[in-house]
Design a protein around this motif. Structure first.
Motif, PDB file in Angstrom:
ATOM      1  N   ASP A   1      33.294  55.680  44.065  1.00 61.18           N
ATOM      2  CA  ASP A   1      32.618  55.176  42.870  1.00 61.18           C
ATOM      3  C   ASP A   1      32.583  53.650  42.892  1.00 61.18           C
ATOM      4  O   ASP A   1      33.595  52.988  42.660  1.00 61.18           O
TER       5      ASP A   1
ATOM      6  N   ARG B   1      31.442  51.634  40.879  1.00 57.55           N
ATOM      7  CA  ARG B   1      31.623  50.948  39.603  1.00 57.55           C
ATOM      8  C   ARG B   1      32.972  50.256  39.548  1.00 57.55           C
ATOM      9  O   ARG B   1      33.151  49.289  38.810  1.00 57.55           O
TER      10      ARG B   1
ATOM     11  N   SER C   1      35.693  47.808  41.038  1.00 61.08           N
ATOM     12  CA  SER C   1      35.520  46.584  41.826  1.00 61.08           C
ATOM     13  C   SER C   1      35.997  46.738  43.262  1.00 61.08           C
ATOM     14  O   SER C   1      35.323  46.306  44.213  1.00 61.08           O
TER      15      SER C   1
ATOM     16  N   TYR D   1      33.631  48.741  45.279  1.00 60.72           N
ATOM     17  CA  TYR D   1      32.414  47.975  45.581  1.00 60.72           C
ATOM     18  C   TYR D   1      32.635  47.073  46.791  1.00 60.72           C
ATOM     19  O   TYR D   1      31.780  46.989  47.680  1.00 60.72           O
TER      20      TYR D   1
END
Length: 440
Positions: free
Chosen positions: A188, A190, A192, A195
């Protein structure tokens, strides 16, 4: 080879015969592989191995992960603990940070000498990049250490795979036929860290193929710099008077060295590092406020305090100052500090008056309290005595008072009441207030 890398890490940390080692087992490939290797190496190094899984309850698959961890430990005959925690969904730090905090707190409570984590080199690069983007200083940029010795009752932390790449770990696990679970939240973006892991680092790696080991090497350089700053702070503390700093000596340092010293002291006390803006303001006030004036600046969990020529950090939130009867002991707790009682001759409180008293109690001041410090002089208000002694208002409610049959015989920081003063040549008792400041 991975077993050799783990063995070297264990030796470097000093993990030897008799040590109690607990593997933090998530069920993912990293921690599962680490459990396998630690199980193989246990006879060689002589430690006792156990494993623990923290059940957050955040995923619909959490029960299945816990069962998978328990099953593998049963196959290896490794003692297994399942710990359930509640993660606040509305935590100000965010769900990701809250889960990490609760997990570490649960693991730190396990009775063991070392906690072993499956963090690897890719995790290290990701952590460094994440912290740099948050504006971390040198210590934050040091990312994760390969080992942190036990401290203050908390188990030490081991990261034996920190020099190993994720791809190598997965390849080794497949070659051994290991089965592991996949946490769907790891994909996921979303979050940090995810990412950075899935979007940023692969893109950087296309242009800089050695980005991950290079970032990990940079983290080691930052760690060396952080350790040097800690050594400098220890030297500055010693040069400035020790645990209670001398205000004049501290002011002779540069702002950067004062800030480094205060951060180091805060960390050793367990407080969070102060925000840079608050620390800058505290240093500004410390420079401009006259030495004759007291100073107290709140810095989050702690406050910077200056009184006369002393400078210290103290907790914000208040210690509990519980009234206590004195029954002749050498000390009594007072807040986070204590009051000591020493037998003397011709000084302090007359022992004969204490022996005749029905009640001896250490407590705080009372409304309307007055004290006579010199024979033949009138009793004076507590506020006036504090002003004369230079005691700031924020310290006055913390002053310990020894009440003898409901009369104030001694006040910390002020002195002994004239009616209770010991005559020359007679036995006396000298109370001494030892407030808690920095514990090092």
């Amino acid at each position: 080879m991975l077993p050799e890398a783990v063995s070297r890490a264990l030796t470097a940390a000093g993990v030897g015969p008799g040590a109690r080692l607990c593997c933090a087992l998530s069920g993912g490939v990293d921690s599962l592989l680490l459990l396998e290797v630690l199980h193989e190496l246990a006879p060689q190094h002589g430690y006792a191995l156990q494993a623990a899984h923290v059940h957050h309850g955040l995923s619909p698959h959490a029960d299945a992960w816990a069962q998978a961890c328990a099953s593998r430990c049963a196959q290896l005959r490794v003692s297994f603990s399942l710990i359930r925690v509640e993660v606040p969904r509305d935590d100000r730090a965010g769900l990701e940070a809250a889960a990490r905090r609760e997990r570490l707190a649960a693991l730190d409570a396990i009775p063991c000498d070392w906690l072993a984590f499956g963090h690897h080199q890719d995790d290290q690069a990701e952590t460094l990049l994440f912290r740099l983007l948050r504006g971390s200083g040198v210590r934050g940029a040091a990312a994760m250490a390969s080992f942190e010795p036990p401290l203050g009752g908390r188990p030490g932390r081991l990261r034996p795979l920190l020099d190993c790449r994720r791809a190598g770990i997965e390849a080794w696990a497949r070659a051994r036929g290991l089965e592991w679970v996949e946490d769907e939240s790891n994909a996921d973006v979303r979050f940090s860290r995810n990412y950075l892991r899935h979007r940023v680092l692969p893109l950087v790696g296309e242009r800089f193929p050695a980005a991950v080991p290079t970032l990990a090497r940079a983290a080691r350089h930052f760690r060396e710099a952080s350790e040097l700053l800690d050594e400098l702070a220890a030297l500055d503390q010693a040069a400035c008077g020790g645990e209670s700093l001398q205000r004049r000596a501290v002011l002779a340092l540069s702002d950067a060295r004062i800030a480094n010293l205060l951060r180091w002291q805060a960390r050793r006390h367990g407080w969070r590092a102060p925000a840079q803006a608050r620390l800058d303001e505290a240093l500004r006030q410390l420079r401009v406020v006259a030495l004759a004036h007291p100073l107290r600046v709140v810095l989050g969990d702690m406050a910077l305090c200056a009184y006369r020529d002393l400078l210290w950090l103290e907790s914000v939130g208040g210690d509990y100052y519980e009234p206590r009867d004195w029954c002749g002991g050498a000390t009594l707790p007072w807040g986070a500090g204590q009051v000591g009682f020493t037998s003397v001759r011709g000084q302090g409180i007359a022992r004969s008056l204490l022996d005749e008293a029905h009640s001896l109690r250490l407590a705080g001041r009372r409304p309307g309290m007055r004290l006579r410090l010199e024979a033949g002089r009138p009793r004076r208000e507590f506020k006036n005595l504090c002003q004369e002694a230079g005691i700031p208002a924020w310290l006055r409610d913390r002053l310990p008072v020894l009440w003898v049959d409901e009369a104030p015989a001694w006040v910390g920081g002020i002195g002994v009441a004239a009616e209770f003063a010991c005559a020359p040549g007679h036995d006396g008792l000298m109370p001494e207030w030892r407030p808690a400041r920095i514990v090092v």
